[in-house]
Design a protein around this motif. Structure first.
Motif, PDB file in Angstrom:
ATOM      1  N   ASP A 181       0.810  -1.225   0.000  1.00  0.00           N
ATOM      2  CA  ASP A 181       0.000   0.000   0.000  1.00  0.00           C
ATOM      3  C   ASP A 181       0.839   1.270   0.000  1.00  0.00           C
ATOM      4  OD1 ASP A 181      -2.262  -1.558   0.012  1.00  0.00           O
ATOM      5  OD2 ASP A 181      -2.515  -1.473   2.197  1.00  0.00           O
ATOM      6  N   ASN A 182       2.026   1.214   0.636  1.00  0.00           N
ATOM      7  CA  ASN A 182       2.851   2.430   0.706  1.00  0.00           C
ATOM      8  C   ASN A 182       3.920   2.479  -0.382  1.00  0.00           C
ATOM      9  OD1 ASN A 182       4.638   0.504   1.609  1.00  0.00           O
ATOM     10  ND2 ASN A 182       5.332   1.683   3.381  1.00  0.00           N
ATOM     11  N   LYS A 183       3.862   1.530  -1.297  1.00  0.00           N
ATOM     12  CA  LYS A 183       4.771   1.463  -2.455  1.00  0.00           C
ATOM     13  C   LYS A 183       6.215   1.165  -2.056  1.00  0.00           C
ATOM     14  CE  LYS A 183       1.920   5.093  -4.566  1.00  0.00           C
ATOM     15  NZ  LYS A 183       1.913   6.451  -5.164  1.00  0.00           N
ATOM     16  N   ALA A 184       6.431   0.778  -0.804  1.00  0.00           N
ATOM     17  CA  ALA A 184       7.790   0.624  -0.274  1.00  0.00           C
ATOM     18  C   ALA A 184       8.150  -0.833   0.003  1.00  0.00           C
ATOM     19  CB  ALA A 184       7.946   1.442   1.003  1.00  0.00           C
ATOM     20  N   PHE A 185       7.447  -1.756  -0.625  1.00  0.00           N
ATOM     21  CA  PHE A 185       7.724  -3.182  -0.445  1.00  0.00           C
ATOM     22  C   PHE A 185       7.645  -3.595   1.025  1.00  0.00           C
ATOM     23  CE2 PHE A 185       9.959  -1.959  -4.375  1.00  0.00           C
ATOM     24  CZ  PHE A 185       9.281  -2.777  -5.267  1.00  0.00           C
ATOM     25  N   MET A 186       6.503  -3.265   1.617  1.00  0.00           N
ATOM     26  CA  MET A 186       6.215  -3.700   2.978  1.00  0.00           C
ATOM     27  C   MET A 186       4.817  -4.310   3.031  1.00  0.00           C
ATOM     28  SD  MET A 186       7.878  -0.776   5.444  1.00  0.00           S
ATOM     29  CE  MET A 186       7.482  -1.779   6.885  1.00  0.00           C
ATOM     30  N   PRO A 187       4.590  -5.374   2.259  1.00  0.00           N
ATOM     31  CA  PRO A 187       3.265  -6.008   2.263  1.00  0.00           C
ATOM     32  C   PRO A 187       2.959  -6.609   3.627  1.00  0.00           C
ATOM     33  CG  PRO A 187       4.847  -7.384   1.095  1.00  0.00           C
ATOM     34  CD  PRO A 187       5.537  -6.083   1.379  1.00  0.00           C
ATOM     35  N   ASN A 188       1.709  -6.560   4.019  1.00  0.00           N
ATOM     36  CA  ASN A 188       1.309  -7.009   5.353  1.00  0.00           C
ATOM     37  C   ASN A 188       1.658  -8.471   5.610  1.00  0.00           C
ATOM     38  OD1 ASN A 188       0.245  -4.480   5.957  1.00  0.00           O
ATOM     39  ND2 ASN A 188      -1.779  -5.002   5.160  1.00  0.00           N
ATOM     40  N   ASN A 189       1.619  -9.295   4.578  1.00  0.00           N
ATOM     41  CA  ASN A 189       1.832 -10.720   4.802  1.00  0.00           C
ATOM     42  C   ASN A 189       3.307 -11.080   4.992  1.00  0.00           C
ATOM     43  OD1 ASN A 189       2.669 -10.323   2.187  1.00  0.00           O
ATOM     44  ND2 ASN A 189       1.580 -12.068   1.318  1.00  0.00           N
ATOM     45  N   GLN A 190       4.201 -10.093   4.996  1.00  0.00           N
ATOM     46  CA  GLN A 190       5.623 -10.368   5.213  1.00  0.00           C
ATOM     47  C   GLN A 190       6.137  -9.810   6.530  1.00  0.00           C
ATOM     48  OE1 GLN A 190       7.321 -12.392   3.358  1.00  0.00           O
ATOM     49  NE2 GLN A 190       5.664 -12.632   1.865  1.00  0.00           N
ATOM     50  N   SER A 191       5.248  -9.317   7.391  1.00  0.00           N
ATOM     51  CA  SER A 191       5.687  -8.637   8.613  1.00  0.00           C
ATOM     52  C   SER A 191       6.393  -9.564   9.597  1.00  0.00           C
ATOM     53  CB  SER A 191       4.494  -7.968   9.301  1.00  0.00           C
ATOM     54  OG  SER A 191       3.518  -8.934   9.674  1.00  0.00           O
ATOM     55  N   LYS A 192       6.200 -10.879   9.456  1.00  0.00           N
ATOM     56  CA  LYS A 192       6.845 -11.818  10.376  1.00  0.00           C
ATOM     57  C   LYS A 192       8.266 -12.168   9.959  1.00  0.00           C
ATOM     58  CE  LYS A 192       2.592 -13.982  12.090  1.00  0.00           C
ATOM     59  NZ  LYS A 192       1.833 -15.253  12.241  1.00  0.00           N
ATOM     60  N   THR A 193       8.650 -11.792   8.751  1.00  0.00           N
ATOM     61  CA  THR A 193       9.985 -12.168   8.272  1.00  0.00           C
ATOM     62  C   THR A 193      10.766 -11.017   7.668  1.00  0.00           C
ATOM     63  OG1 THR A 193       9.128 -12.796   6.091  1.00  0.00           O
ATOM     64  CG2 THR A 193       9.234 -14.530   7.772  1.00  0.00           C
ATOM     65  N   GLU A 194      10.122  -9.909   7.319  1.00  0.00           N
ATOM     66  CA  GLU A 194      10.802  -8.869   6.556  1.00  0.00           C
ATOM     67  C   GLU A 194      11.774  -8.070   7.408  1.00  0.00           C
ATOM     68  OE1 GLU A 194       9.912  -5.048   3.618  1.00  0.00           O
ATOM     69  OE2 GLU A 194       8.231  -6.184   4.466  1.00  0.00           O
ATOM     70  N   GLY A 195      13.010  -7.986   6.927  1.00  0.00           N
ATOM     71  CA  GLY A 195      14.031  -7.163   7.554  1.00  0.00           C
ATOM     72  C   GLY A 195      14.409  -6.009   6.647  1.00  0.00           C
ATOM     73  N   ASN A 196      15.247  -5.117   7.143  1.00  0.00           N
ATOM     74  CA  ASN A 196      15.703  -4.000   6.330  1.00  0.00           C
ATOM     75  C   ASN A 196      16.461  -4.471   5.098  1.00  0.00           C
ATOM     76  OD1 ASN A 196      14.909  -1.423   7.622  1.00  0.00           O
ATOM     77  ND2 ASN A 196      16.043  -2.233   9.384  1.00  0.00           N
ATOM     78  N   ASP A 197      17.237  -5.541   5.245  1.00  0.00           N
ATOM     79  CA  ASP A 197      17.975  -6.054   4.096  1.00  0.00           C
ATOM     80  C   ASP A 197      17.036  -6.662   3.055  1.00  0.00           C
ATOM     81  OD1 ASP A 197      17.375  -8.073   5.928  1.00  0.00           O
ATOM     82  OD2 ASP A 197      19.182  -9.226   5.508  1.00  0.00           O
ATOM     83  N   ASP A 198      15.976  -7.339   3.520  1.00  0.00           N
ATOM     84  CA  ASP A 198      15.001  -7.919   2.595  1.00  0.00           C
ATOM     85  C   ASP A 198      14.344  -6.825   1.763  1.00  0.00           C
ATOM     86  OD1 ASP A 198      15.464 -10.404   3.878  1.00  0.00           O
ATOM     87  OD2 ASP A 198      13.957  -9.931   5.381  1.00  0.00           O
ATOM     88  N   GLN A 199      13.904  -5.777   2.442  1.00  0.00           N
ATOM     89  CA  GLN A 199      13.257  -4.661   1.758  1.00  0.00           C
ATOM     90  C   GLN A 199      14.215  -4.022   0.747  1.00  0.00           C
ATOM     91  OE1 GLN A 199      12.503  -1.211   4.185  1.00  0.00           O
ATOM     92  NE2 GLN A 199      10.687  -0.596   3.011  1.00  0.00           N
ATOM     93  N   ALA A 200      15.485  -3.945   1.114  1.00  0.00           N
ATOM     94  CA  ALA A 200      16.465  -3.326   0.230  1.00  0.00           C
ATOM     95  C   ALA A 200      16.609  -4.087  -1.078  1.00  0.00           C
ATOM     96  CB  ALA A 200      17.820  -3.229   0.937  1.00  0.00           C
ATOM     97  N   PHE A 201      16.535  -5.410  -1.030  1.00  0.00           N
ATOM     98  CA  PHE A 201      16.703  -6.177  -2.263  1.00  0.00           C
ATOM     99  C   PHE A 201      15.562  -5.936  -3.246  1.00  0.00           C
ATOM    100  CE2 PHE A 201      20.272  -8.308  -0.392  1.00  0.00           C
ATOM    101  CZ  PHE A 201      21.012  -8.742  -1.491  1.00  0.00           C
ATOM    102  N   TRP A 202      14.375  -5.683  -2.747  1.00  0.00           N
ATOM    103  CA  TRP A 202      13.284  -5.302  -3.635  1.00  0.00           C
ATOM    104  C   TRP A 202      13.516  -3.896  -4.175  1.00  0.00           C
ATOM    105  CZ3 TRP A 202       9.208  -8.204  -5.398  1.00  0.00           C
ATOM    106  CH2 TRP A 202       9.068  -9.485  -4.836  1.00  0.00           C
ATOM    107  N   ALA A 203      14.048  -3.009  -3.331  1.00  0.00           N
ATOM    108  CA  ALA A 203      14.360  -1.658  -3.796  1.00  0.00           C
ATOM    109  C   ALA A 203      15.428  -1.685  -4.884  1.00  0.00           C
ATOM    110  CB  ALA A 203      14.827  -0.797  -2.629  1.00  0.00           C
ATOM    111  N   PHE A 204      16.402  -2.591  -4.754  1.00  0.00           N
ATOM    112  CA  PHE A 204      17.431  -2.718  -5.790  1.00  0.00           C
ATOM    113  C   PHE A 204      16.800  -3.042  -7.142  1.00  0.00           C
ATOM    114  CE2 PHE A 204      20.527  -4.447  -2.340  1.00  0.00           C
ATOM    115  CZ  PHE A 204      20.752  -3.164  -1.876  1.00  0.00           C
TER     116      PHE A 204
END
Length: 460
Positions: free
Chosen positions: A108-131
């Motif tokens: 929803d915020n366009k920042a690769f933070m989908p609700n269904n990943q809140s139990k596993t998503e780290g800053n590094d995980d989010q960064a790889f989608w940003a890459f």
């Protein structure tokens, strides 16, 4: 593809041995590292096998997700490899799948933070989608429809969610491994998380020319050095617990930690032409020599786990990112070209020689130094082989674009931030101290009235 040898040219003893052992003669992916068409042909076969793992485009499946045991972040890395594949080869076979997956997972915020990943998503995980989004902007990958989030906008949204997470409460700064307090690793500050932020900031600075991104890149680099995650001789350690002020440091070295800082430094050099960034880029290139074998020469290996057969699922893909970022470094810092390409050519040829497994003879092994299939198969190592093979096309493609030099992706500097509260017309007047006092008196009178009207219920 190497053809099967005619039976008339095989000894009967060889045929008997194969039958008894239950083996068959297999072909190998023959690749001429100096021939672009040959590289593209092999890359297509390796990519085809890699995509056999992905089912997100199927009806009823979740676009952008890989099946177990692969974590969400590795799908983001996969889409980055497909963007590069399209750019290197011109083959758009998987473009629609890539666009679908990235848009679906943007959230929803366009920042690769989908609700269904809140139990596993780290800053590094989010960064790889940003890459992946950043690469799409830099390579002029086909843009999404106008009513959908745009590539540059997504990368900016990730930056805008990560910058406020810069944590000065311990270790003097840096990013935590995990985003959410309930996830294991929240109290661990690691190199790949801060390095991912550095990489993204430097590339945004190069693409947009915005000094804020460059300032954050400088800050992230300085902190990594000050805390000791990067040594004076440019070794990149894994991280440390913030509960003990980042002491002692876990000294394990992964290929992708060096790689993520390498491309960031190269972008900062290209942007600023500052000699300090040239020196830093060169010293990282020099320090990565530890990840390349002597026999055979210049072949990449994950020395922290390959030599002892302990590479876990994530770690099987790490070499691919170093290969990806080394290749891109040659465009941002051309003085590194000869040194880097010597390693990428040797590693690409060795990796291709491992891609002889499976029914189609395109399953790649983990250990490129063996120069043959090691009887293993895994999504991550397949992606890593693709990355190092297609990286050898880097001299045949244009350098990344910027917004002032051919870039078509639209940005939004405020992406990912909370929108300001809107006030209906006619109600946007200034609130004075007297207004607040009056509102307080009315609130008290209202509560007294409610108490009186409901008192009979309590009394009863």
């Amino acid at each position: 593809m190497r053809p099967f040898a005619p039976a008339t040219r095989q000894s009967w003893m060889g045929l008997l041995a194969s039958a008894l052992l239950g083996t068959s003669v297999v072909g190998a992916l023959e690749m001429d590292i100096e021939d672009g068409d040959s590289i593209r042909k092999v890359a297509k076969q390796v990519a085809t096998n890699m995509m056999s793992y992905y089912t997100g485009m199927n009806p009823g499946d979740n676009p952008g997700n890989l099946p177990d045991p692969y974590y969400w972040w590795e799908a983001g890395a996969m889409f980055n490899s497909l963007i590069d594949y399209w750019f290197y080869t011109g083959d758009d076979t998987w473009n629609d799948i890539t666009i679908q997956g990235l848009l679906w997972q943007a959230g929803d915020n366009k920042a690769f933070m989908p609700n269904n990943q809140s139990k596993t998503e780290g800053n590094d995980d989010q960064a790889f989608w940003a890459f992946a989004a950043m690469s799409a902007a830099e390579r002029n990958f086909p843009n999404p429809p106008d009513d959908q989030p745009q590539w540059l906008e997504m990368a900016q949204a990730v930056f805008n969610t990560q910058a406020p997470r810069w944590d000065n409460s311990s270790c003097g700064g840096g990013l935590r491994w995990q985003i959410f307090t309930w996830n294991n690793g929240y109290n661990y500050k690691n190199t790949i998380s801060t390095g991912g932020f550095f990489n993204l900031a430097s590339r945004l600075a190069k693409y947009t020319g915005n000094k804020t991104y460059a300032d954050w890149a400088e800050k992230a680099w300085d902190w990594t050095a000050d805390v000791g995650f990067m040594t004076h001789d440019y070794k990149f350690m894994d991280g440390a617990s913030d509960l003990t002020e980042c002491k002692p440091i876990n000294k394990i070295e992964w290929t992708y930690n060096a790689g993520v800082y390498l491309l960031g430094a190269a972008n900062m050099y290209n942007l600023t032409e500052d000699s300090k960034w040239k020196e830093r880029t060169q010293k990282i290139v020099d320090s990565t020599g530890k990840f390349f074998s002597h026999d055979p020469p210049n072949v990449m290996y994950e020395r922290a786990c390959e030599t002892v057969n302990t590479c876990m699922v994530d770690q099987r893909s790490f070499k691919g990112y170093l290969a990806r970022w080394m290749a891109q470094t040659t465009q941002m810092a051309p003085f590194t070209y000869d040194q880097i390409m010597k390693r990428l050519k040797a590693s690409g040829m060795a990796a291709a020689k491992t891609c002889t497994g499976g029914v189609n003879n395109n399953v790649c092994g983990l250990r490129w130094v063996d120069e043959k299939w090691d009887k293993t198969k895994d999504f991550g190592q397949q992606m890593a082989a693709l990355e190092v093979i297609q990286a050898n096309l880097i001299s045949r493609v244009a350098a990344p674009v910027t917004k002032d030099d051919g870039g078509t992706s639209k940005g939004n500097p405020n992406a990912g931030t909370k929108p300001p509260k809107t006030v209906p017309p006619g109600l946007d007047y200034a609130i004075t101290t007297g207004d607040k006092a009056g509102a307080g008196i009315l609130t008290v009178l209202t509560l007294i009235g409610i108490g009186g009207s409901c008192g009979w219920l309590i009394w009863d």
